[in-house]
Structures are given as structure tokens and as C-alpha cells.
Scaffold this motif. Structure first.
Motif, mmCIF file in Angstrom:
data_model
loop_
_atom_site.group_PDB
_atom_site.id
_atom_site.type_symbol
_atom_site.label_atom_id
_atom_site.label_comp_id
_atom_site.label_asym_id
_atom_site.label_seq_id
_atom_site.Cartn_x
_atom_site.Cartn_y
_atom_site.Cartn_z
ATOM 1 N N ILE A 131 0.837 -1.206 0.000
ATOM 2 C CA ILE A 131 0.000 0.000 0.000
ATOM 3 C C ILE A 131 0.866 1.248 0.000
ATOM 4 C CG2 ILE A 131 -1.600 1.376 1.406
ATOM 5 C CD1 ILE A 131 -2.974 -1.227 2.212
ATOM 6 N N THR A 132 1.911 1.273 0.832
ATOM 7 C CA THR A 132 2.782 2.448 0.903
ATOM 8 C C THR A 132 3.379 2.784 -0.451
ATOM 9 O OG1 THR A 132 3.397 2.115 3.230
ATOM 10 C CG2 THR A 132 4.934 3.358 1.875
ATOM 11 N N ILE A 133 4.000 1.808 -1.091
ATOM 12 C CA ILE A 133 4.677 2.060 -2.366
ATOM 13 C C ILE A 133 3.698 2.546 -3.424
ATOM 14 C CG2 ILE A 133 5.778 0.875 -4.317
ATOM 15 C CD1 ILE A 133 7.447 -0.679 -2.346
ATOM 16 N N ASN A 134 2.556 1.896 -3.541
ATOM 17 C CA ASN A 134 1.613 2.274 -4.591
ATOM 18 C C ASN A 134 0.889 3.572 -4.285
ATOM 19 O OD1 ASN A 134 1.518 0.035 -6.746
ATOM 20 N ND2 ASN A 134 1.566 -1.095 -4.814
ATOM 21 N N TYR A 135 0.687 3.876 -3.009
ATOM 22 C CA TYR A 135 0.104 5.161 -2.628
ATOM 23 C C TYR A 135 1.050 6.296 -3.008
ATOM 24 C CZ TYR A 135 -1.767 8.854 0.408
ATOM 25 O OH TYR A 135 -2.277 10.035 0.897
#
Length: 454
Positions: A149-153
Motif C-alpha cells: 500500500i505504501t509504495i503504490n500510494y
């Protein structure tokens, strides 16, 4: 009655409150150390996207909290300096409304008395002026999912409205990027595969984010972070030694004497100690990259696969798809020692071989701690072995990997995804588009009221 000058002033003062940023704090309690992160976002956009960014990171001095199992009170005390730093970063009038979360990872998953350590940590966090929201051990599946989630956010891959792409060249052409994370005690791989359904349901997650469904594969390999993997390798090598070991994964000139009992201090190495006729290991480095690769490959069991495809140890892994962002626990050592911003390219073996030569001169790298410097031969080779032999990244797939430290101003680890989830800042459905922000709407309303009163 119109809005008088005094009323207009009060109205405008009230509107400025809409512009105050909000804050959130997450502590990443890893196996080898703890980091505190402070995040900030505009209050008026807390349910929009692309607005959260990291404003502070504080590395807690000393061990990871799992390292204080013999003196649990020190686990809580170790956090005090960074908690004081957070009080300096977050404005005092917002302390009470700022949430604090602590997530502990693989080091605490291995600890039998994790609850006692967490109790000591909670005591310190509750004494702070912030809004303590809990401290807990997160699962490996959660760690992988939050990292994804962090990377894609941060890359804007969720197609968030109004999101500024900090690094457009890293954006995944297939919609999302996979996430690889390597810590001290575990490693995670998470991505959206083309293959459906995912054969192993325990590795399958479903998210609905901004109106779109994502079927995600994730797995966490406990004991395959770089610190515990070194223990696995040494335990394997010991079976064919007489207490003296020439180790190709340490640079020439490296000498170390360690108690065998110190090696067998956690569940990653079961049995074996009683089978050894010696109590100490005399370790001497002889720096041989190819032999190091061979010894490391022994800890990856690829002889059995009950699925159509596997990584290692019989764990299902669908065919790798798309781009991957890699977050390394000790990436800064790779950058400092090898001088390369990208750890792997088409000449990974030659680049890794240079490390053994460079490490022989410790005086050239005075800023690097001796532990990391001495273990760098193993760490660099292990990272390559894990990616190639463990996960199956072939030479053709290397160009799909991006080694990430930060994306924009934020670290690429799991903590931002964790906070976004706990604060419900990523909606399941796509938020409706507003023609004006809250602040702009109220500002125009006040101006209209002011004009009518003239």
C-alpha cells in the motif's frame, strides 16, 4: 444582519483553522532497531489522496525492542528520546489529537515474552502527550500488505485524484508495483499477479481501494531476513566443521570467536546444538563470492513444490509480474560501500565481487558501524541470492526492480500504509470530486456575507 468587520475577522480566523495540518506518528519496532516516523497532511483533505507525507524520522538508539527481553523496562525507556523529538515536530496545541501507533515486526514474532515487552513500551507511549492508539505485533502478511500500500500510494498507482507523482518514471505500467521488503528477521514479497485464482488462499488478500478491486499475493518468510539468514547459514556450515570455519561470506582478515549457545538463541534454528562436540566457533573470513553464493543457496529448499510454481520451502509463488519496489533494511550500506545508487544491474556479480576488496580497508569507511561493515560481504550476496534463487528474478527481470530508499519525502516501508489503514484515509470507494475545497468554500461564503453587509 451582515458580517461586521469584527465578525469578518473572527470568521477568517476560524477559516485559517481549516489549513492547520494534521499529524500521525508510527513507530516501526523492527528486529534490529526502531524508527519513529511523523506524517503530516492538510486537515481539509484527510479523505482525499496524495496529501500525506513524512516530515520526520527518528532512529531509536540501541537495540530493537525484542533485544530487551531480559530487561523489558529498557524497551520503553529506549523510545523516550525520539518521543521528545516528535513533541518538537508536532505543534504543542495538536499533541492531544495526534495518534501514535507502534507496530512490531519479525523480531517480536520470534519472542515468547512479546507481551511483557509490549507492556513496557505501552507505559512509555501512554505517558506522552499524544493520543496513544495501541502497540501490537503485526503479522508477516500485514507487513507485506502495508508495504505494498505504501509504495503504490506514494507512486500514485491507485489513480488517486489530484495526486502529484513525485517519480513518474517509477510508476508501474501495469497499474500497481510489487513490494519487496528485507528486514533483519523476515522478508516479504507482495504483488498483484496475472494468475487467478491464487492457489494458496493463505497468501491471498483482497482490497477495494478508491473504487477498484485488487487481488494481492503476499508471503512473509520468517527467519529469512538478513540477520536470521546468517544464523541459518552458519548453523548449516557448522554441521561439516570441527569448530573452525573458513567462511567465504566474510572478507579476508575477518576473525570472530562466538559461543555456539549464542547462535541457538531463537526458534529460527531448531535442535542441532546438542549434536556438536564443541562449544565455540572460530570464524575466519576468506572472501569468495562464488563459494559464498553456494553456501547461501543451501538454506533455500527448492526440492519440493506442491503447487504449479514455488519460491522456496514449498511456498506458493505465482509468476512474477510487473515492476517491483525493493525496500532494504541496510540499503545505505550498499550505497556507501559500493558507491552505487542501484544495488543490482546487468553486472551484479562483478559489482558484488568488488565489495570483498573494498571491505578489506575499514579506514576508508569510518561512518559505517563495524557490525554492518563486517557482515556486508554476506548481506550483499544474500540479497542477490534471495532475489535470484529465492524469488526467481532472472537477469531479464532485473530491470523491473527499483531499489527504493524514499519516494518523494517518505520512506518506502510499511509504516505509512499502516497509518493510512488505521486512520481510514484510503476509502473503499472513489471520493466524489468537489468543485472547491472546504477552505475555499467558506472563504467565498464569508466574502459574500461581507459584501451584503456593505
Amino acid at each position: 444582519m451582515g458580517c461586521t468587520r469584527g465578525l469578518l475577522t473572527r470568521c477568517l480566523c476560524g477559516i485559517t483553522g481549516l489549513f492547520y495540518p494534521q499529524y500521525g506518528i508510527v513507530l516501526d519496532a523492527g528486529s534490529s532497531h526502531t524508527n519513529l516516523y511523523v506524517y503530516e497532511w492538510p486537515a481539509e483533505k484527510e479523505n482525499d489522496t496524495g496529501v500525506v507525507h513524512q516530515v520526520e524520522v527518528c532512529k531509536v538508539e540501541g537495540l530493537g525492542i525484542s533485544g530487551y527481553s531480559q530487561d523489558t523496562e529498557k524497551a520503553g525507556l529506549s523510545l523516550q528520546r525520539c518521543m521528545k523529538r516528535a513533541q518538537e515536530v508536532v505543534p504543542e496545541h495538536q499533541h492531544r489529537e495526534t495518534p501514535v501507533y507502534l507496530g512490531a515486526t519479525a523480531g517480536m514474532r520470534l519472542l515468547s515474552i512479546a507481551d511483557r515487552v509490549l507492556s513496557a513500551v505501552e507505559k512509555t507511549l501512554r505517558s506522552s502527550p499524544f493520543n496513544f492508539q495501541g502497540a501490537r505485533v503485526i503479522s508477516g502478511q500485514e507487513e507485506g500488505a502495508y508495504g505494498w500500500i505504501t509504495i503504490n500510494y506514494l507512486l500514485g498507482n491507485f489513480k488517486q485524484p489530484g495526486w502529484l507523482n513525485f517519480l513518474p518514471h517509477l510508476r508501474s505500467s501495469r497499474g500497481t508495483s510489487g513490494a519487496l521488503d528485507l528486514g533483519g528477521a523476515s522478508t516479504q514479497i507482495t504483488f498483484v499477479p496475472d494468475q487467478e485464482p491464487i492457489e494458496s488462499q493463505e497468501n491471498s488478500l483482497h482490497f477495494r481501494l478508491y473504487g477498484k478491486n485488487y487481488k494481492v499475493y503476499t508471503h512473509s518468510f520468517l527467519c529469512y531476513g538478513k540477520d536470521q539468514a546468517l544464523r541459518l547459514k552458519l548453523a548449516s556450515d557448522l554441521q561439516a566443521s570441527n569448530g573452525s570455519l573458513l567462511d567465504p561470506c566474510f572478507h579476508p582478515g575477518y576473525l570472530r570467536i562466538m559461543n555456539i549457545s549464542d547462535l541457538y538463541t531463537n526458534p529460527c534454528i531448531a535442535n542441532g546444538e546438542q549434536q556438536l562436540p564443541f562449544t565455540q566457533l572460530h570464524l575466519q573470513g576468506n572472501g569468495d563470492y562464488q563459494r559464498c553464493r553456494m553456501t547461501i543457496q543451501k538454506i533455500f529448499n527448492t526440492s519440493h513444490c506442491p503447487y504449479s510454481s514455488c519460491s522456496f520451502n514449498g511456498i506458493f509463488l505465482p509468476p512474477l509480474q510487473g515492476e517491483f519496489g525493493v525496500s532494504l533494511d541496510a540499503r545505505y550500506t550498499w550505497r556507501e560501500v559500493s558507491g552505487a545508487s542501484q544495488a543490482c544491474d546487468n553486472h551484479v556479480e562483478q559489482q558484488a565481487s568488488k565489495v570483498f576488496v573494498l571491505l578489506q580497508v575499514k579506514a576508508e569507511f569510518p561512518k559505517i558501524k563495524e557490525k554492518y561493515l563486517s557482515e556486508y560481504c554476506f548481506s550483499g550476496t544474500y540479497i542477490l541470492s534471495l532475489l535470484e534463487n529465492g524469488y526467481g528474478f532472472t537477469m531479464e527481470k532485473w530491470q523491473s526492480i527499483q531499489f527504493l530508499g524514499k519516494i518523494g519525502s517518505s520512506d518506502a516501508g510499511w509504516t505509512l500504509g499502516y497509518m493510512l489503514n488505521l486512520t481510514n484515509m484510503i476509502p473503499a470507494e472513489k471520493p466524489p470530486t468537489r468543485p472547491l475545497s472546504h477552505a475555499s468554500y467558506y472563504f467565498l461564503l464569508v466574502l459574500s456575507s461581507s459584501s451584503l453587509s456593505l
